[in-house]
Write a protein that holds these residues in place. Structure first.
Motif, mmCIF file in Angstrom:
data_model
loop_
_atom_site.group_PDB
_atom_site.id
_atom_site.type_symbol
_atom_site.label_atom_id
_atom_site.label_comp_id
_atom_site.label_asym_id
_atom_site.label_seq_id
_atom_site.Cartn_x
_atom_site.Cartn_y
_atom_site.Cartn_z
ATOM 1 N N GLY A 75 -5.329 9.756 -1.674
ATOM 2 C CA GLY A 75 -6.327 10.719 -2.101
ATOM 3 C C GLY A 75 -5.731 12.108 -2.282
ATOM 4 N N ILE A 76 -4.808 12.474 -1.403
ATOM 5 C CA ILE A 76 -4.123 13.762 -1.520
ATOM 6 C C ILE A 76 -3.246 13.787 -2.767
ATOM 7 N N ALA A 77 -2.564 12.681 -3.053
ATOM 8 C CA ALA A 77 -1.762 12.599 -4.275
ATOM 9 C C ALA A 77 -2.634 12.772 -5.507
ATOM 10 N N ASP A 78 -3.841 12.232 -5.459
ATOM 11 C CA ASP A 78 -4.776 12.405 -6.567
ATOM 12 C C ASP A 78 -5.159 13.878 -6.725
ATOM 13 N N SER A 104 11.957 19.389 -2.919
ATOM 14 C CA SER A 104 12.593 19.170 -1.614
ATOM 15 C C SER A 104 11.573 18.713 -0.572
ATOM 16 N N VAL A 105 10.373 19.326 -0.597
ATOM 17 C CA VAL A 105 9.332 18.908 0.352
ATOM 18 C C VAL A 105 8.886 17.484 0.049
ATOM 19 N N HIS A 106 8.651 17.201 -1.237
ATOM 20 C CA HIS A 106 8.195 15.862 -1.603
ATOM 21 C C HIS A 106 9.231 14.800 -1.261
ATOM 22 N N ASP A 107 10.496 15.047 -1.574
ATOM 23 C CA ASP A 107 11.531 14.054 -1.293
ATOM 24 C C ASP A 107 11.656 13.790 0.203
ATOM 25 N N ALA A 108 11.555 14.859 1.004
ATOM 26 C CA ALA A 108 11.608 14.679 2.460
ATOM 27 C C ALA A 108 10.413 13.873 2.947
ATOM 28 N N LEU A 109 9.230 14.155 2.376
ATOM 29 C CA LEU A 109 8.029 13.395 2.743
ATOM 30 C C LEU A 109 8.165 11.937 2.339
ATOM 31 N N ASP A 110 8.702 11.696 1.161
ATOM 32 C CA ASP A 110 8.868 10.326 0.678
ATOM 33 C C ASP A 110 9.757 9.524 1.626
ATOM 34 N N THR A 111 10.861 10.130 2.044
ATOM 35 C CA THR A 111 11.778 9.460 2.972
ATOM 36 C C THR A 111 11.106 9.206 4.316
ATOM 37 N N ALA A 112 10.411 10.222 4.829
ATOM 38 C CA ALA A 112 9.766 10.093 6.137
ATOM 39 C C ALA A 112 8.665 9.041 6.115
ATOM 40 N N LEU A 142 0.826 -1.201 0.000
ATOM 41 C CA LEU A 142 0.000 0.000 0.000
ATOM 42 C C LEU A 142 0.865 1.257 0.000
ATOM 43 N N GLY A 143 1.847 1.270 0.886
ATOM 44 C CA GLY A 143 2.714 2.437 1.002
ATOM 45 C C GLY A 143 3.499 2.702 -0.264
ATOM 46 N N ARG A 144 4.020 1.647 -0.867
ATOM 47 C CA ARG A 144 4.798 1.841 -2.102
ATOM 48 C C ARG A 144 3.904 2.301 -3.247
ATOM 49 N N THR A 145 2.660 1.799 -3.281
ATOM 50 C CA THR A 145 1.735 2.235 -4.330
ATOM 51 C C THR A 145 1.386 3.706 -4.160
ATOM 52 N N GLU A 146 1.114 4.111 -2.921
ATOM 53 C CA GLU A 146 0.833 5.529 -2.662
ATOM 54 C C GLU A 146 2.015 6.394 -3.040
ATOM 55 N N ALA A 147 3.227 5.945 -2.696
ATOM 56 C CA ALA A 147 4.423 6.718 -3.018
ATOM 57 C C ALA A 147 4.599 6.859 -4.528
ATOM 58 N N THR A 148 4.269 5.819 -5.273
ATOM 59 C CA THR A 148 4.372 5.878 -6.735
ATOM 60 C C THR A 148 3.380 6.881 -7.311
ATOM 61 N N ILE A 149 2.142 6.852 -6.801
ATOM 62 C CA ILE A 149 1.126 7.800 -7.282
ATOM 63 C C ILE A 149 1.558 9.232 -6.971
ATOM 64 N N ARG A 150 2.029 9.451 -5.741
ATOM 65 C CA ARG A 150 2.435 10.798 -5.339
ATOM 66 C C ARG A 150 3.636 11.286 -6.144
ATOM 67 N N ARG A 187 -2.736 12.682 -15.612
ATOM 68 C CA ARG A 187 -3.895 11.792 -15.769
ATOM 69 C C ARG A 187 -3.497 10.332 -15.570
ATOM 70 N N ARG A 188 -2.311 9.958 -16.036
ATOM 71 C CA ARG A 188 -1.846 8.583 -15.826
ATOM 72 C C ARG A 188 -1.635 8.312 -14.336
ATOM 73 N N ALA A 189 -1.144 9.308 -13.623
ATOM 74 C CA ALA A 189 -0.955 9.142 -12.178
ATOM 75 C C ALA A 189 -2.293 8.899 -11.484
ATOM 76 N N ARG A 190 -3.329 9.620 -11.912
ATOM 77 C CA ARG A 190 -4.647 9.452 -11.309
ATOM 78 C C ARG A 190 -5.201 8.050 -11.582
ATOM 79 N N ASN A 191 -4.901 7.503 -12.748
ATOM 80 C CA ASN A 191 -5.414 6.175 -13.099
ATOM 81 C C ASN A 191 -4.836 5.076 -12.221
ATOM 82 N N ARG A 192 -3.706 5.343 -11.576
ATOM 83 C CA ARG A 192 -3.091 4.320 -10.723
ATOM 84 C C ARG A 192 -3.826 4.152 -9.396
ATOM 85 N N GLY A 193 -4.744 5.048 -9.117
ATOM 86 C CA GLY A 193 -5.451 4.960 -7.848
ATOM 87 C C GLY A 193 -6.287 3.707 -7.700
#
Length: 349
Positions: A228-231, A255-263, A148-156, A172-178
């Motif tokens: 949902g936020i990534a969408d 920078s914000v996204h990369d820090a969030l991804d790591t956290a 789940l976490g890796r899928t969310e990270a991919t969408i984001r 649009r392709r990112a949204r389709n991964r939901g």
């Protein structure tokens, strides 16, 4: 057992000099085909205040639930099928008084598309029966939480990349991964409800009894909310950002996204492997997200680049996502305390 029998008073009976006994309801014993000498499993909760009694070999039935299609709209029917799937039903029958209309059939197909392991096994003019072939032994919750976490990270990541590049098609392709995350989340909930009803499955799904099951449910919900936020970010990239972002602005978002991804990854690891050092490391990483976010928003207010409102919205969404990761970290913290008696010790008073 009947709903009125869910809460029953029993008196403790003295057996021998130091043993107390409590009888079980007759209907419950009959349902599980219990006879004298059969073994029961007694589990206590986290605080030792409650006991849960289950048969060593609980009755397992392929329970069939019937849904009245005549009483529902198309959307409601699809949601009803999904709900019964999540509740762990083995067979779901959708029926109409006369004949199912094409919209009913489409609603069932839509639910089938959104759920893992669900398929039509019987069909007539006035009913459809679908079966779920998922077995709890086929999955475990820690692995599913990781997926789940890796899928969310991919969408984001895909949504943010599309935003940085001003690429509406990629957004649009990112949204389709939901849809894949929805499947995993529904499967996750199904395993949680199934295990709640049959605690003997805890070992099969890879977690302990009591709070871990609740904690994993909460962590999965946070991941779903983050998706949902990534969408929402992908929607902004589709509708409001038509050109690549300027380098300084893009660098701040990145920078914000990369820090969030790591956290977020460290938070998930702290849930799956409850350890106080992992929790502390994840908390430090979340603080870095806040620091990057504060700096980025300050720069937006000073320089006011375009599209300003869209960029403010993106940073607000990333902050919300970080808060959900923080909620999951609370779960990881509780699990770490539970698993680390050298950190927290309970003494009776």
């Amino acid at each position: 057992m009947k709903g009125s029998d869910l809460r029953i008073r029993r008196k403790a009976q003295q057996l021998g000099s130091s043993t107390l006994a409590v009888s079980v309801p007759a209907e419950w014993a009959q349902y599980h085909d219990l006879t004298k000498g059969d073994e029961l499993i007694v589990q206590r909760d986290e605080n030792g205040n409650s006991l849960l009694v289950t048969p060593d070999q609980p009755a397992v039935e392929d329970v069939e639930t019937t849904i009245n299609a005549d009483a529902m709209s198309t959307d409601a029917l699809s949601r009803a099928v999904i709900t019964q799937y999540v509740l762990g039903r083995g067979l779901i029958r959708i029926e109409a008084a006369e004949a199912l209309d094409p919209q009913n059939y489409d609603a069932v197909l839509e639910a089938e598309r959104r759920l893992m392991g669900l398929g039509i096994v019987e069909e007539t003019t006035n009913h459809i029966t679908v079966r779920c072939s998922v077995d709890p032994d086929d999955f475990d919750l820690p692995t599913l939480l990781g997926r789940l976490g890796r899928t969310e990270a991919t969408i984001r990541s895909s949504a943010v990349s599309a935003l940085l590049d001003g690429d509406a098609d990629a957004a649009r392709r990112a949204r389709n991964r939901g849809s894949q995350l929805e499947k995993l989340f529904s499967l996750f909930l199904r395993l949680v409800f199934t295990t709640y009803r049959n605690p003997r499955l805890n070992q099969a799904v890879g977690i302990g009894t009591g709070f871990p099951l609740i904690g994993y449910r909460s962590a999965a919900q946070d991941v779903s909310l983050m998706a949902g936020i990534a969408d929402d970010i992908a929607t902004i990239a589709t509708e409001r950002v038509t050109e690549p972002l300027d380098d300084p602005v893009a660098d701040d978002v990145r920078s914000v996204h990369d820090a969030l991804d790591t956290a977020a990854e460290k938070v998930r690891k702290a849930v799956i492997d409850p350890d106080y050092e992992l929790v502390t490391d994840a908390r430090t990483s979340l603080q870095r997200v806040e620091d990057h976010s504060t700096a980025a928003i300050d720069r937006l207010e000073k320089e006011r680049p375009e599209p300003l409102l869209a960029l403010n919205r993106v940073h607000f969404l990333l902050e919300r996502s970080a808060r959900h990761a923080g909620d999951t970290l609370d779960v990881a913290t509780h699990l770490a305390f539970r698993e680390s008696p050298d950190v927290v010790r309970q003494d009776s008073t």
